[in-house]
Design a protein around this motif. Structure first.
Motif, PDB file in Angstrom:
ATOM      1  N   SER A  19       0.839  -1.214   0.000  1.00 29.76           N
ATOM      2  CA  SER A  19       0.000   0.000   0.000  1.00 29.76           C
ATOM      3  C   SER A  19       0.867   1.255   0.000  1.00 29.76           C
ATOM      4  N   LYS A  20       2.089   1.139   0.474  1.00 33.20           N
ATOM      5  CA  LYS A  20       2.995   2.282   0.532  1.00 33.20           C
ATOM      6  C   LYS A  20       3.683   2.539  -0.799  1.00 33.20           C
ATOM      7  N   LYS A  21       4.000   1.457  -1.522  1.00 34.98           N
ATOM      8  CA  LYS A  21       4.607   1.581  -2.852  1.00 34.98           C
ATOM      9  C   LYS A  21       4.566   0.220  -3.530  1.00 34.98           C
ATOM     10  N   ASP A  22       4.548   0.229  -4.867  1.00 31.36           N
ATOM     11  CA  ASP A  22       4.599  -1.017  -5.621  1.00 31.36           C
ATOM     12  C   ASP A  22       5.928  -1.700  -5.321  1.00 31.36           C
ATOM     13  N   MET A  23       5.894  -3.022  -5.174  1.00 30.53           N
ATOM     14  CA  MET A  23       7.101  -3.766  -4.839  1.00 30.53           C
ATOM     15  C   MET A  23       7.119  -5.092  -5.581  1.00 30.53           C
ATOM     16  N   TYR A  24       8.311  -5.655  -5.753  1.00 26.12           N
ATOM     17  CA  TYR A  24       8.442  -6.991  -6.312  1.00 26.12           C
ATOM     18  C   TYR A  24       8.672  -7.978  -5.171  1.00 26.12           C
ATOM     19  N   GLY A  25       8.466  -9.247  -5.465  1.00 25.51           N
ATOM     20  CA  GLY A  25       8.442 -10.276  -4.432  1.00 25.51           C
ATOM     21  C   GLY A  25       9.631 -10.295  -3.493  1.00 25.51           C
ATOM     22  N   TYR A  26      10.835 -10.354  -4.051  1.00 22.78           N
ATOM     23  CA  TYR A  26      12.015 -10.442  -3.197  1.00 22.78           C
ATOM     24  C   TYR A  26      12.168  -9.200  -2.326  1.00 22.78           C
ATOM     25  N   GLU A  27      11.787  -8.048  -2.857  1.00 20.13           N
ATOM     26  CA  GLU A  27      11.829  -6.797  -2.097  1.00 20.13           C
ATOM     27  C   GLU A  27      10.888  -6.869  -0.891  1.00 20.13           C
ATOM     28  N   ILE A  28       9.730  -7.474  -1.095  1.00 17.68           N
ATOM     29  CA  ILE A  28       8.767  -7.654  -0.001  1.00 17.68           C
ATOM     30  C   ILE A  28       9.365  -8.552   1.073  1.00 17.68           C
ATOM     31  N   VAL A  29       9.958  -9.659   0.641  1.00 24.51           N
ATOM     32  CA  VAL A  29      10.587 -10.594   1.582  1.00 24.51           C
ATOM     33  C   VAL A  29      11.673  -9.884   2.382  1.00 24.51           C
ATOM     34  N   GLN A  30      12.515  -9.108   1.705  1.00 20.01           N
ATOM     35  CA  GLN A  30      13.592  -8.388   2.394  1.00 20.01           C
ATOM     36  C   GLN A  30      13.048  -7.417   3.437  1.00 20.01           C
TER      37      GLN A  30
END
Length: 102
Positions: A19-30
């Motif tokens: 909700s704060k910014k678009d992210m890719y999967g690994y970035e979310i995990v990190q």
């Protein structure tokens, strides 16, 4: 952290981050791993389910650092779900805190 505690909060964590910014999967995990021990095998099924439920849209962007990445963008339905989950979470935390501290 207790595994059951962790499982219960990951959906709201994923929704909040995206909700704060678009992210890719690994970035979310990190990002989640900075505060809660988690691995990719736990997050990707959540991302797939939330996308299937209409809470995220995805798009692909080329990366200068490797292969193209799939980004997740929260939908209006995702925002509604996040707000509902936050409300439920706050009520839950308040109730548990009351029991623990009274």
């Amino acid at each position: 952290m207790n595994t059951q505690f962790r499982k219960g909060v990951l959906e709201i964590c994923v929704l909040t981050l995206i909700s704060k910014k678009d992210m890719y999967g690994y970035e979310i995990v990190q990002n989640i791993s900075e505060v809660i021990e988690v691995n990719e095998g736990t997050i990707y099924p959540i991302l797939r389910r939330l996308t299937k439920e209409g809470y995220f849209e995805t798009y692909i962007l080329e990366s200068s650092e490797g292969p193209a990445r799939k980004y997740y963008k929260i939908t209006p339905e995702g925002i509604e779900n996040l707000n509902r989950l936050k409300s439920e979470w706050n009520e839950f935390v308040h109730a548990v805190s009351k029991l623990l501290n009274d």
